[in-house]
Design an enzyme around this catalytic site. Structure first.
Site, PDB file in Angstrom:
ATOM      1  N   GLY A 197       0.841  -1.201   0.000  1.00  0.00           N
ATOM      2  CA  GLY A 197       0.000   0.000   0.000  1.00  0.00           C
ATOM      3  C   GLY A 197       0.875   1.249   0.000  1.00  0.00           C
ATOM      4  N   GLY A 245       6.079  -2.156   3.371  1.00  0.00           N
ATOM      5  CA  GLY A 245       5.626  -2.588   4.695  1.00  0.00           C
ATOM      6  C   GLY A 245       5.993  -4.035   4.965  1.00  0.00           C
ATOM      7  CB  THR A 284       3.174   0.700   7.046  1.00  0.00           C
ATOM      8  OG1 THR A 284       1.781   0.617   7.350  1.00  0.00           O
ATOM      9  CG2 THR A 284       3.948   0.420   8.307  1.00  0.00           C
ATOM     10  CG  ASP A 342      -1.365   0.173   9.028  1.00  0.00           C
ATOM     11  OD1 ASP A 342      -2.144   1.117   8.853  1.00  0.00           O
ATOM     12  OD2 ASP A 342      -1.447  -0.909   8.424  1.00  0.00           O
ATOM     13  CG  MET A 357      -6.862   2.839   6.657  1.00  0.00           C
ATOM     14  SD  MET A 357      -5.744   3.020   5.263  1.00  0.00           S
ATOM     15  CE  MET A 357      -6.855   2.670   3.904  1.00  0.00           C
ATOM     16  NE  ARG A 377      -5.315  -5.208   5.909  1.00  0.00           N
ATOM     17  CZ  ARG A 377      -4.286  -4.937   5.140  1.00  0.00           C
ATOM     18  NH1 ARG A 377      -3.074  -4.893   5.643  1.00  0.00           N
ATOM     19  NH2 ARG A 377      -4.445  -4.699   3.871  1.00  0.00           N
ATOM     20  CD  GLU A 417      -8.411  -0.998   8.084  1.00  0.00           C
ATOM     21  OE1 GLU A 417      -9.183  -1.038   7.119  1.00  0.00           O
ATOM     22  OE2 GLU A 417      -7.187  -0.824   7.966  1.00  0.00           O
ATOM     23  CB  VAL A 458      -9.108  10.500   3.110  1.00  0.00           C
ATOM     24  CG1 VAL A 458      -8.734  11.907   3.526  1.00  0.00           C
ATOM     25  CG2 VAL A 458     -10.285  10.533   2.155  1.00  0.00           C
ATOM     26  CD  GLN A 459      -7.317   6.818   7.865  1.00  0.00           C
ATOM     27  OE1 GLN A 459      -6.887   6.509   8.971  1.00  0.00           O
ATOM     28  NE2 GLN A 459      -8.187   6.058   7.219  1.00  0.00           N
TER      29      GLN A 459
HETATM   30  O1  F6P Z   1      -1.087  -1.389   5.357  1.00  0.00           O
HETATM   31  C1  F6P Z   1      -1.454  -0.091   5.114  1.00  0.00           C
HETATM   32  C2  F6P Z   1      -2.941   0.026   4.898  1.00  0.00           C
HETATM   33  O2  F6P Z   1      -3.241   1.357   4.595  1.00  0.00           O
HETATM   34  C3  F6P Z   1      -3.817  -0.458   6.056  1.00  0.00           C
HETATM   35  O3  F6P Z   1      -3.970   0.469   7.082  1.00  0.00           O
HETATM   36  C4  F6P Z   1      -5.104  -0.770   5.358  1.00  0.00           C
HETATM   37  O4  F6P Z   1      -5.835  -1.718   6.060  1.00  0.00           O
HETATM   38  C5  F6P Z   1      -4.642  -1.313   4.039  1.00  0.00           C
HETATM   39  O5  F6P Z   1      -3.369  -0.757   3.801  1.00  0.00           O
HETATM   40  C6  F6P Z   1      -5.563  -0.998   2.912  1.00  0.00           C
HETATM   41  O6  F6P Z   1      -5.094  -1.633   1.782  1.00  0.00           O
HETATM   42  P1  F6P Z   1      -5.646  -1.388   0.326  1.00  0.00           P
HETATM   43  O7  F6P Z   1      -5.092  -0.094  -0.154  1.00  0.00           O
HETATM   44  O8  F6P Z   1      -5.148  -2.529  -0.465  1.00  0.00           O
HETATM   45  O9  F6P Z   1      -7.124  -1.309   0.428  1.00  0.00           O
END
Ligand code: F6P
Length: 341
Positions: A10, A102, A125, A127, A169, A171, A222, A273-274
């Site tokens: 991501g 990541g 990342t 996260d 965000m 996970r 999330e 957006v984040q």
């Molecule tokens: O790992 C980074 C992240 O932004 C997470 O916070 C989120 O759950 C995930 O990627 C979203 O992934 P994608 O862009 O594939 O929907």
């Protein structure tokens, strides 16, 4: 030296700052050649790359996303990438590969390193869940975006006497929820690390209304989940990249609260957006330092490692150490924000 760079997984604000920094240090200082693979490891496998000179990275420091493109690779293709990587590196004449990514990207980096390839990883990342580094760039930007959103939502929530459930965000690690929730003064925070009871949230909102504070903002990661038996909710299946699909805890919780409270509750899903837009100054600086140190490590022949922030210093830590476990929010950090759990 010929250095290959790629961005995988991501995207996140600050990737371009790393690319720029790698090119500046490698080309301007060492006289190296830098090539950038397109769309992550897919570009390495398919032989899609372009030369990155000083002109190619001009003006990208403040730009979000990645000029190289990014993608996630399925496990099978990852294995394929490892098998063919040595030949590809030879074919492209690469002396060092700098993958920026990541957990998945760094796991692949470690696999490449284990088969003997000269790899220097750079962690990224939003996260902030990579162990071995105190921070990843992108996180500060994401926290800022989420905080600003909640600041804004408070005023409209107050006008309409509503409960706002803001899903951010995260996970498996609730760092964004914890820090943006604290910064915005959210009235409740729900993290993946600790199951929540919707009954506690109902009680908190009712107490606020009874005190004349007729609105509330909740910040929910999330990956947050209700304690067993407290609410009908289940997270989803595993996707093709091995990631759990989420069903929208923010929306489910807003409906649950509305039903139990008899008051309006609105879900607000901040989503990507984040991850978009310009990185904060903090993230630009961290990304730039990571890029500089990655090139230095390559020139020292220090492979199989990644850049890491330890305190205020950048250190090189083994890739193996970086990907063994996710950095989740520890109990003492939750205790510091206890009033909102
Ligand atoms: O790992 C980074 C992240 O932004 C997470 O916070 C989120 O759950 C995930 O990627 C979203 O992934 P994608 O862009 O594939 O929907």
């Amino acid at each position: 030296m010929r250095i290959g760079v790629l961005t995988a997984g991501g995207d996140c604000p600050g990737l371009n700052a790393v690319i720029r920094s790698v090119v500046h240090r490698a080309v301007a200082h060492y006289g190296d050649e830098v090539i950038g693979f397109e769309d992550g490891y897919a570009g390495l496998l398919d032989g899609r790359y372009r030369t990155l000179d000083l002109d190619a990275v001009s003006g990208i420091l403040a730009r979000g996303g990645t000029i190289l493109g990014s993608s996630r690779l399925q496990r099978d293709r990852l294995r394929e990438a490892c098998e063919g990587a040595e030949d590809e590196m030879r074919e492209f004449g690469i002396d060092a590969l700098i993958p920026i990514g990541g957990e998945g990207t760094l796991t692949a980096a470690r696999m490449l390193s284990d088969v003997g390839l000269p790899v220097v990883g750079v962690p990224k990342t939003i996260d902030n869940d990579i162990s071995s580094t105190d921070r990843t760039f992108g996180f500060d930007t994401a926290v800022g975006v989420a905080t600003e959103a909640m600041d804004r939502l408070k005023t409209t929530a107050e006008s309409h006497q509503r409960v706002m459930v803001v899903e951010v965000m995260g996970r498996h690690a609730g760092w964004i929820a914890l820090e943006s929730g604290m910064a915005a003064g959210a009235h409740g925070i729900c993290l993946p690390e600790r199951a929540f009871d919707p009954g506690d949230l109902v009680k908190m909102v009712e107490e606020r209304f009874a005190r004349g504070k007729k609105f509330a903002v909740l910040c929910v990661a999330e990956g947050a989940h209700p304690a067993e038996g407290t609410m009908d909710y289940g997270h989803g299946e595993i996707d093709q990249f091995g990631h759990e699909r989420f069903q929208g805890i923010g929306t489910a919780l807003a409906y649950e609260l509305e039903r139990r409270l008899g008051k309006e509750a609105k879900p607000v899903i901040l989503g990507h957006v984040q991850r978009g837009g310009t990185p904060t100054a903090y993230d630009r600086v961290l990304a730039t330092r990571f890029g500089w140190h990655a090139v230095e490590a390559a020139h020292r022949g220090e492979f199989g490692r990644m850049t890491a922030l330890r305190g205020t210093e950048i250190e090189m830590v083994p890739l193996a150490e970086a990907v063994t476990e996710l950095k989740t929010v520890p109990k003492d950090r939750m205790d510091e924000a206890e009033s909102v759990f």
